[in-house]
Design a protein around this motif. Structure first.
Motif, PDB file in Angstrom:
ATOM      1  N   ASN A  91       0.867  -0.903   0.139  1.00 23.60           N
ATOM      2  CA  ASN A  91      -0.004  -0.347  -0.193  1.00 23.60           C
ATOM      3  C   ASN A  91       0.767   1.274  -0.033  1.00 23.60           C
ATOM      4  O   ASN A  91       1.654   1.532   0.781  1.00 23.60           O
ATOM      5  CB  ASN A  91      -0.686  -0.259   1.343  1.00 23.60           C
ATOM      6  N   ASN A  92       0.322   1.981  -0.623  1.00 23.19           N
ATOM      7  CA  ASN A  92       1.634   3.474  -0.834  1.00 23.19           C
ATOM      8  C   ASN A  92       0.722   4.368   0.479  1.00 23.19           C
ATOM      9  O   ASN A  92      -0.125   4.010   1.292  1.00 23.19           O
ATOM     10  CB  ASN A  92       0.718   3.853  -2.049  1.00 23.19           C
ATOM     11  N   ALA A  93       1.457   5.491   1.001  1.00 22.54           N
ATOM     12  CA  ALA A  93       0.790   6.562   1.932  1.00 22.54           C
ATOM     13  C   ALA A  93       0.016   6.745   2.086  1.00 22.54           C
ATOM     14  O   ALA A  93      -0.914   6.388   3.639  1.00 22.54           O
ATOM     15  CB  ALA A  93       1.833   7.350   2.099  1.00 22.54           C
ATOM     16  N   GLY A  94      -1.125   6.788   0.570  1.00 23.58           N
ATOM     17  CA  GLY A  94      -2.717   7.442   1.421  1.00 23.58           C
ATOM     18  C   GLY A  94      -3.429   6.487   1.718  1.00 23.58           C
ATOM     19  O   GLY A  94      -4.018   6.564   2.355  1.00 23.58           O
ATOM     20  N   GLN A  95      -3.252   4.738   0.981  1.00 23.63           N
ATOM     21  CA  GLN A  95      -3.887   3.873   1.091  1.00 23.63           C
ATOM     22  C   GLN A  95      -3.872   3.464   2.421  1.00 23.63           C
ATOM     23  O   GLN A  95      -4.560   3.233   3.370  1.00 23.63           O
ATOM     24  CB  GLN A  95      -3.615   2.770   0.762  1.00 23.63           C
ATOM     25  N   GLU A  97      -3.007   5.281   5.037  1.00 26.36           N
ATOM     26  CA  GLU A  97      -2.954   6.225   6.086  1.00 26.36           C
ATOM     27  C   GLU A  97      -4.828   5.706   5.867  1.00 26.36           C
ATOM     28  O   GLU A  97      -5.063   6.007   6.992  1.00 26.36           O
ATOM     29  CB  GLU A  97      -2.665   7.674   5.677  1.00 26.36           C
ATOM     30  N   TYR A  98      -5.382   5.985   4.648  1.00 28.15           N
ATOM     31  CA  TYR A  98      -6.924   6.030   4.982  1.00 28.15           C
ATOM     32  C   TYR A  98      -7.564   4.790   6.009  1.00 28.15           C
ATOM     33  O   TYR A  98      -8.671   4.879   6.999  1.00 28.15           O
ATOM     34  CB  TYR A  98      -7.707   5.389   4.175  1.00 28.15           C
ATOM     35  N   GLN A 101      -6.486   5.664   9.907  1.00 28.43           N
ATOM     36  CA  GLN A 101      -6.990   6.838  10.377  1.00 28.43           C
ATOM     37  C   GLN A 101      -8.910   6.315  10.240  1.00 28.43           C
ATOM     38  O   GLN A 101      -9.433   6.110  11.918  1.00 28.43           O
ATOM     39  CB  GLN A 101      -7.889   8.313   9.229  1.00 28.43           C
ATOM     40  N   ALA A 118       6.427   7.397   5.546  1.00 29.99           N
ATOM     41  CA  ALA A 118       4.868   7.779   5.835  1.00 29.99           C
ATOM     42  C   ALA A 118       3.794   7.678   6.467  1.00 29.99           C
ATOM     43  O   ALA A 118       2.987   8.011   6.900  1.00 29.99           O
ATOM     44  CB  ALA A 118       3.886   6.385   4.973  1.00 29.99           C
ATOM     45  N   LEU A 122       2.294  10.434   9.312  1.00 27.90           N
ATOM     46  CA  LEU A 122       0.671  10.838   9.408  1.00 27.90           C
ATOM     47  C   LEU A 122       1.045  10.864  11.141  1.00 27.90           C
ATOM     48  O   LEU A 122      -0.348  11.806  11.994  1.00 27.90           O
ATOM     49  CB  LEU A 122       0.206   9.172   9.555  1.00 27.90           C
ATOM     50  N   LYS A 125       0.139  14.843  12.675  1.00 28.50           N
ATOM     51  CA  LYS A 125      -0.903  15.428  11.756  1.00 28.50           C
ATOM     52  C   LYS A 125      -2.114  15.916  13.072  1.00 28.50           C
ATOM     53  O   LYS A 125      -1.908  13.763  14.037  1.00 28.50           O
ATOM     54  CB  LYS A 125      -1.418  14.769  10.609  1.00 28.50           C
ATOM     55  N   THR A 184     -14.840   1.784  -2.642  1.00 27.86           N
ATOM     56  CA  THR A 184     -13.567   2.473  -0.559  1.00 27.86           C
ATOM     57  C   THR A 184     -13.518   1.202   0.376  1.00 27.86           C
ATOM     58  O   THR A 184     -14.278   0.125   0.139  1.00 27.86           O
ATOM     59  CB  THR A 184     -14.215   3.164   0.115  1.00 27.86           C
TER      60      THR A 184
END
Length: 590
Positions: A91-95, A97-98, A101, A118, A122, A125, A184
């Motif tokens: 998974n990339n950083a965005g995946q 992170e989802y 979170q 990654a 996060l 934040k 999603t």
């Protein structure tokens, strides 16, 4: 009912000094941990997590390649009653992170620098609950001032003894986010009871003998329900499990580890099948004749075994000769000891399972989903049906709904989707059966046959229904097609996007004196295109005319995970690919 107790307590008590797991760091030799040592590290990790403030039902994420630390962290989470949340290492950083979170994970284990970086971003934040990052390898550079710890340091002062948290069967053990070929990703809630009952059902189904002597090699992602469940089953039954961090090293690992069992996906078996047949085809007339004789002998013997009939003496002798001349070489390439190979994730052609049975290796084809704790049906050891998905596990019920949809209930059915009550309701019928989204039927012997994903069924403009998975599977049972996507919905004929096997194509262009420029140019070469036209024509010989691929485009690169075209379990995201290459597709119909 805590799954960790069922796995750890029994095995430590029964054989504390027996090896539990094996692992390898870079070029070092393989090492093992005994059950006693394995349990001590799990308990130290569990106590360290408690000291860090993790409480029962808190979420703990794992974002790492396969490793001993992965499984230690997973079981340690269960020990304290927390809920583990796997994140695919690809998974990339965005995946990532989802998932972090959405789950509300408070601590995460990472395995490499990119994963750490990654998560560090996060961590800084304010819109998430992440409190600390644990790093399994000291080769990763970390910023200790930002709640970052090496696992070795994190557990160094913790006690090697712990009381395992009591759990009820309906308590959640893990959240597994579906890889999502559409929509999603959703967190599937699997309970301690789901796992425990599913594991017991497998042992009841197979009635293994001397299971504690088996050795499994874990090379599929532990973040996927298939490898995770299989590995837990092996540990639960007292077998050893070796963890392979880089699946690209599978060929070397097979020869080093020499496993007796290993779960895998269809493409692994298809590639071996295609490679062996291609080598036989290119051999001398005598060797080809010997190979075909051995295959016929192996098939005859496998049918006796499948039907639990004793082999006649003459066949036993012929089988021994076939092993010596042909099959032992194939088996040695796979370590020499493999006999039991669970296979899932997609359909597998009967030609492939028949081939491996002839060689003397049993592929246990199964069917299931993340939402069903992996397995609903699978091949038994005998009396299975090639070309099917086997029979239901004990405790599993199956029926067929509208459009022949497979619906199930029983031990492994999920508790629901995390924080998604409406989607959970939509996943079940009013009377409580889980809707798989797959279409199927029974054969005359009570074996399940998967006809296709209901949402993937295509209707041509002529009103004919096309099941793409079956045709795609047929066309990838070779060594020259790596990936394929069929197009037919609302069209007058079937077309396809074909990704060649570029290793094969290298040999092809060399043998045909085609100078290499770029793959973009090679896939447009008339000699290459003509070859693929002839091969696809041969492979589709037995299909109905409306099912056959009439036109195709050769793609210059593989569909990839990073580009969003493929899920972490290597399933091509049909909708993404069709949208991305819309212009190429339209050209085939213009």
């Amino acid at each position: 009912m805590n799954l960790a107790e069922a796995i750890i307590a029994h095995n430590v008590k029964k054989h504390p000094v027996k090896s539990a797991i094996g692992f390898k760091k870079k070029e070092e030799p393989w090492k093992e941990l005994s059950w006693k040592k394995f349990s001590e590290i799990i308990f130290k990790t569990a106590n360290a997590l408690k000291t860090a403030g993790i409480q029962e039902n808190d979420k703990i994420a794992i974002y790492s390649d396969n490793s001993a630390e992965w499984m230690i962290f997973d079981l340690a989470s269960m020990v304290i009653g927390a809920v583990s949340v796997p994140v695919y290492s690809t998974n990339n950083a965005g995946q990532a992170e989802y998932i972090i979170q959405d789950s509300g994970a408070k601590i995460i284990l990472v395995g490499n620098q990119a994963q750490y970086d990654a998560c560090l971003e996060l961590l800084q934040k304010d819109d998430n609950e992440l409190q600390a990052i644990i790093v399994s390898k000291k080769a990763v550079w970390i910023k200790k001032e930002f709640s970052s710890y090496y696992l070795e340091d994190f557990i160094s002062k913790a006690s090697p003894k712990a009381e395992i948290c009591k759990k009820e069967e309906n308590d959640v053990a893990t959240l597994i986010y579906t890889s999502g070929t559409t929509g999603t990703p959703k967190g599937v809630m699997l309970t301690h009871g789901n796992f425990k009952k599913a594991l017991d059902a497998h042992f009841e189904f197979f009635k293994f003998k001397n299971f504690e002597e088996e050795l499994s090699l874990a090379f599929l992602p532990l973040s996927h329900v298939f490898e995770r469940s299989w590995t837990l089953l092996c540990l639960y039954g007292g077998a050893r499990v070796y963890f392979l961090e880089d699946p690209k090293n599978i060929a070397k690992a097979l020869e080093e580890v020499k496993p007796t069992m290993m779960c895998s996906v269809p493409r692994f078996f298809q590639k071996i099948y295609a490679a062996v047949l291609d080598k036989a085809e290119k051999s001398s007339p005598l060797k080809k004749k010997i190979f075909n004789w051995a295959l016929a002998t192996g098939w005859e013997a496998s049918e006796f075994r499948r039907n639990e009939k004793p082999l006649p003496l003459g066949l036993k002798i012929r089988q021994a000769v076939a092993d010596m001349l042909v099959f032992n070489t194939i088996k040695d390439k796979m370590g020499g000891r493999l006999w039991f190979l669970p296979c899932g994730g997609a359909s597998l052609s009967p030609e492939v399972t028949q081939f491996f049975e002839s060689v003397g290796i049993h592929i246990t084809v199964g069917y299931g989903l993340t939402e069903t704790t992996a397995t609903l049906t699978l091949f038994p050891l005998t009396h299975f049906g090639h070309g099917t998905s086997g029979k239901p596990l004990p405790g599993v019920e199956i029926r067929f709904g509208e459009n022949d949809e497979i619906q199930a209930r029983g031990n492994g059915i999920m508790k629901g989707y995390y924080k998604r009550p409406e989607e959970t309701r939509n996943a079940f019928t009013e009377d409580g059966w889980f809707k798989t989204g797959d279409a199927g039927k029974w054969d005359d012997h009570g074996n399940l046959i998967i006809t296709d994903r209901i949402k993937d069924l295509m209707k041509t403009s002529n009103g004919k229904y096309v099941a793409p998975q079956q045709i795609e599977n047929l066309l990838t049972n070779n060594n020259f097609i790596q990936q394929i996507i069929l197009i037919a919905e609302g069209r007058q004929f079937v077309s396809a996007l074909i990704v060649p096997d570029f290793e094969f194509l290298k040999d092809f262009i060399r043998d045909h004196n085609i100078p290499f420029t770029s793959w973009k140019e090679i896939v447009k070469n008339e000699t290459v295109i003509s070859f693929y036209k002839e091969k696809t024509k041969q492979l589709q010989h037995d299909l109905a005319e409306f099912e056959k691929v009439k036109k195709f485009t050769l793609m210059p690169a593989e569909f990839e995970i990073n580009s969003g075209e493929v899920t972490p379990t290597l399933k091509v995201k049909r909708n993404v690919v069709l949208d991305k290459y819309r212009d190429i597709i339209e050209d085939m119909y213009s």
